[in-house]
Design a protein around this motif. Structure first.
Motif, PDB file in Angstrom:
ATOM      1  N   GLU A   1     -10.783  -2.445  -8.288  1.00  0.00           N
ATOM      2  CA  GLU A   1     -11.212  -2.889  -7.033  1.00  0.00           C
ATOM      3  C   GLU A   1     -10.400  -2.591  -5.752  1.00  0.00           C
ATOM      4  O   GLU A   1      -9.310  -2.344  -6.125  1.00  0.00           O
ATOM      5  CB  GLU A   1     -11.358  -4.167  -6.941  1.00  0.00           C
ATOM      6  CG  GLU A   1     -12.605  -4.867  -8.053  1.00  0.00           C
ATOM      7  CD  GLU A   1     -13.861  -4.303  -7.654  1.00  0.00           C
ATOM      8  OE1 GLU A   1     -14.308  -4.147  -6.315  1.00  0.00           O
ATOM      9  OE2 GLU A   1     -14.843  -4.292  -8.414  1.00  0.00           O
ATOM     10  N   LYS A   2     -10.782  -2.311  -4.728  1.00  0.00           N
ATOM     11  CA  LYS A   2      -9.914  -1.825  -3.612  1.00  0.00           C
ATOM     12  C   LYS A   2      -8.709  -2.922  -3.296  1.00  0.00           C
ATOM     13  O   LYS A   2      -7.767  -2.549  -3.197  1.00  0.00           O
ATOM     14  CB  LYS A   2     -11.063  -1.782  -2.424  1.00  0.00           C
ATOM     15  CG  LYS A   2      -9.837  -1.186  -1.196  1.00  0.00           C
ATOM     16  CD  LYS A   2     -11.000  -0.795  -0.008  1.00  0.00           C
ATOM     17  CE  LYS A   2     -10.212  -0.369   1.239  1.00  0.00           C
ATOM     18  NZ  LYS A   2     -10.942  -0.098   2.452  1.00  0.00           N
ATOM     19  N   THR A   3      -9.227  -4.097  -3.503  1.00  0.00           N
ATOM     20  CA  THR A   3      -8.132  -5.128  -3.178  1.00  0.00           C
ATOM     21  C   THR A   3      -7.012  -5.163  -4.096  1.00  0.00           C
ATOM     22  O   THR A   3      -5.704  -5.368  -3.969  1.00  0.00           O
ATOM     23  CB  THR A   3      -8.872  -6.573  -3.092  1.00  0.00           C
ATOM     24  OG1 THR A   3      -9.582  -6.729  -4.292  1.00  0.00           O
ATOM     25  CG2 THR A   3      -9.533  -7.041  -1.865  1.00  0.00           C
TER      26      THR A   3
ATOM     27  N   ASN B   1      -6.192   2.945   2.835  1.00  0.00           N
ATOM     28  CA  ASN B   1      -6.231   2.822   4.262  1.00  0.00           C
ATOM     29  C   ASN B   1      -4.906   3.336   4.854  1.00  0.00           C
ATOM     30  O   ASN B   1      -4.176   2.552   5.641  1.00  0.00           O
ATOM     31  CB  ASN B   1      -6.409   1.366   4.609  1.00  0.00           C
ATOM     32  CG  ASN B   1      -7.747   0.881   4.230  1.00  0.00           C
ATOM     33  OD1 ASN B   1      -8.595   1.597   3.963  1.00  0.00           O
ATOM     34  ND2 ASN B   1      -7.924  -0.543   4.433  1.00  0.00           N
TER      35      ASN B   1
ATOM     36  N   ARG C   1       0.855  -1.347  -0.075  1.00  0.00           N
ATOM     37  CA  ARG C   1      -0.114   0.014   0.014  1.00  0.00           C
ATOM     38  C   ARG C   1       1.043   1.449  -0.184  1.00  0.00           C
ATOM     39  O   ARG C   1       0.538   2.470  -0.602  1.00  0.00           O
ATOM     40  CB  ARG C   1      -1.162   0.102   1.054  1.00  0.00           C
ATOM     41  CG  ARG C   1      -1.864  -1.148   1.140  1.00  0.00           C
ATOM     42  CD  ARG C   1      -3.184  -0.735   2.125  1.00  0.00           C
ATOM     43  NE  ARG C   1      -2.869  -1.076   3.530  1.00  0.00           N
ATOM     44  CZ  ARG C   1      -2.570  -1.814   4.327  1.00  0.00           C
ATOM     45  NH1 ARG C   1      -2.810  -3.167   3.939  1.00  0.00           N
ATOM     46  NH2 ARG C   1      -2.376  -1.560   5.646  1.00  0.00           N
TER      47      ARG C   1
ATOM     48  N   LYS D   1      -8.431   4.720  -0.121  1.00  0.00           N
ATOM     49  CA  LYS D   1      -8.834   3.319  -0.313  1.00  0.00           C
ATOM     50  C   LYS D   1      -7.364   2.568   0.000  1.00  0.00           C
ATOM     51  O   LYS D   1      -7.560   1.381  -0.166  1.00  0.00           O
ATOM     52  CB  LYS D   1      -9.073   3.110  -1.991  1.00  0.00           C
ATOM     53  CG  LYS D   1     -10.418   3.237  -2.236  1.00  0.00           C
ATOM     54  CD  LYS D   1     -10.560   2.947  -3.769  1.00  0.00           C
ATOM     55  CE  LYS D   1     -11.559   2.255  -4.605  1.00  0.00           C
ATOM     56  NZ  LYS D   1     -11.287   2.157  -6.019  1.00  0.00           N
TER      57      LYS D   1
ATOM     58  N   GLN E   1      -4.751  -2.289  -3.814  1.00  0.00           N
ATOM     59  CA  GLN E   1      -3.985  -2.241  -2.605  1.00  0.00           C
ATOM     60  C   GLN E   1      -2.763  -3.361  -3.322  1.00  0.00           C
ATOM     61  O   GLN E   1      -1.758  -3.408  -2.560  1.00  0.00           O
ATOM     62  CB  GLN E   1      -4.608  -2.732  -1.451  1.00  0.00           C
ATOM     63  CG  GLN E   1      -5.597  -1.844  -0.775  1.00  0.00           C
ATOM     64  CD  GLN E   1      -5.864  -1.950   0.626  1.00  0.00           C
ATOM     65  OE1 GLN E   1      -5.851  -3.138   1.156  1.00  0.00           O
ATOM     66  NE2 GLN E   1      -6.686  -1.106   1.239  1.00  0.00           N
TER      67      GLN E   1
END
Ligand SMILES: NC(=O)c1ccc[n+]([C@@H]2O[C@H](COP(=O)([O-])OP(=O)(O)OC[C@H]3O[C@@H](n4cnc5c(N)ncnc54)[C@H](O)[C@@H]3O)[C@@H](O)[C@H]2O)c1
Length: 367
Positions: A206-208, A304, A181, A302, A211
């Protein structure tokens, strides 16, 4: 395998950056195309020592005689004392002016080993084999090498470009999620400063996947950021003016790192929060529209980034801002987004706008 040729400066000297899967297994050949065979020193850290086994045999096949120095990982080794340890190892290993130093690791190993290569015998060739995403997308190219001083980060350094960079994406398999990240924060930075298409492409993930991108998306992300950095560096290799656009998020980011004793944030995480602060400041100054500001804030969110530690407050971050080594006299220079793919330099920002930008982000992130 993708090959990108980067220019070091106006003199138009070049070096190749190779990006692909399992390509480090061919290091002997890739290095041998550019560098003479003979002794070389591989500098690495405990966390990636495993990958030395993937390259040592092939180095020997290419006529290189590798010596190895394994250090502990982390920012604490980026010091003149550890550089001295490497000078000794290089001397004991019989490295001469034609020998190479190979940095196998993240940005810390790259900066340290590169600094030793820049200064040992007044400069010998060095090779970057980045193993972290941040090193692949940013620190392994551009030629800045440095160690830290007790009074600040990267204060003792040089410009010394690698002879070749080999980014083997299979090496990222073991990279911890937080480090992924942190690396992606630098990727978003490149979208904001220079490439609206890259930014939109990241937004669509997508967020995943944002990351931890993989496959073709990962190769695209690394090669595009390397190209973008290459363009900036070719225009201003020595960081006199234009190159400073790469500092988006770094003025606030360095202050956040310093104000938290370099313990709370990874470098990329501090850049992520720093980009949030720069975006809020740009909106407050009326140089960025609120929709674009929201898009940047949402994409960074996104990833985090970690919430601030309980002791951190606006005054601490503001004080730390004035230790920025990029300031002119006592004047802070902020790199601020003006649109997606475009940033500008801003001086004389009113104190209350600086204060409000920091306070706003610390409050939001604290919730
Ligand atoms: N020279 C430049 O232009 C430039 C640009 C940006 C950052 N930097 C410098 O880079 C450094 C940060 O780099 P970084 O984020 O790579 O930090 P790092 O080198 O400390 O690596 C992060 C951590 O991940 C581990 N690691 C690396 N690759 C791994 C892998 N494949 N598997 C498992 N663990 C792995 C490392 O051992 C370390 O513990 C800072 O010192 C910063 O100042 C330099």
């Amino acid at each position: 395998m993708i090959k990108i040729t980067l220019q070091t400066d106006a003199a138009k000297a070049c070096y190749p950056v190779y990006i692909g899967r399992n390509i480090a297994q061919n290091i002997g050949h890739l290095m041998g195309e550019i560098l003479p065979p003979g002794p070389c020193l591989v500098v690495t850290d405990q966390n990636v020592l495993f990958y030395y086994n993937k390259i040592s045999h092939n180095l020997q096949k290419g006529g290189f005689k590798p010596h190895l120095k394994v250090l502990d990982g982390g920012e604490k080794i980026k010091t003149p004392a550890f550089a001295d340890m490497l000078y000794r190892r290089a001397l004991e290993s019989g490295l001469d002016r034609y020998s190479s130093i190979i940095a196998l690791g993240g940005g810390v190993i790259g900066d340290l080993a590169g600094f030793v290569a820049a200064t040992y015998l007044r400069g010998i060739p060095f090779v970057q084999i980045p193993t972290s995403l941040l090193a692949m997308v940013d620190s392994s190219v551009g030629g800045k090498v440095a160690v830290n001083h007790p009074l600040g980060k990267n204060l003792i350094g040089a410009f010394h470009h690698p002879s070749v960079v080999i980014s083997d994406t299979t090496f990222l398999k073991t990279l911890p999620p937080r480090e992924w990240r942190a690396g992606m924060a630098e990727v978003i930075k490149y979208g904001v400063i220079k490439d609206a298409n890259l930014f939109s492409r990241l937004e669509a993930l997508e967020k995943t996947n944002l990351q931890r991108p993989s496959g073709r998306e990962l190769i695209y992300i690394i090669s595009r950021t390397v190209q973008l950095k290459g363009m900036v560096v070719a225009r201003d290799a020595k960081d006199h003016a234009h190159r400073r656009i790469l500092n988006l998020g770094h003025t606030f980011g360095h202050a956040l790192e310093a104000a938290t004793g370099f313990k709370h944030y990874l470098h990329g995480e501090a850049v992520a929060v720093g980009m949030q602060m720069a975006t809020v400041m740009a909106e407050k100054l009326g140089i960025l529209d609120c929709q674009t500001a929201r898009r940047i804030a949402e994409l960074v969110e996104k990833l985090n980034p970690p919430p601030p530690p309980p002791f951190l407050n606006t005054a601490l971050v503001k004080d730390a801002l004035y230790y920025d080594k990029k300031k002119e006299g006592n004047e802070l220079i902020f790199v601020l987004p003006e649109a997606l793919g475009r940033v500008g330099f801003y001086k004389s920002v009113p104190q209350e706008k600086i204060h409000e930008s920091i306070a706003y982000c610390l409050n939001i992130m604290d919730k």
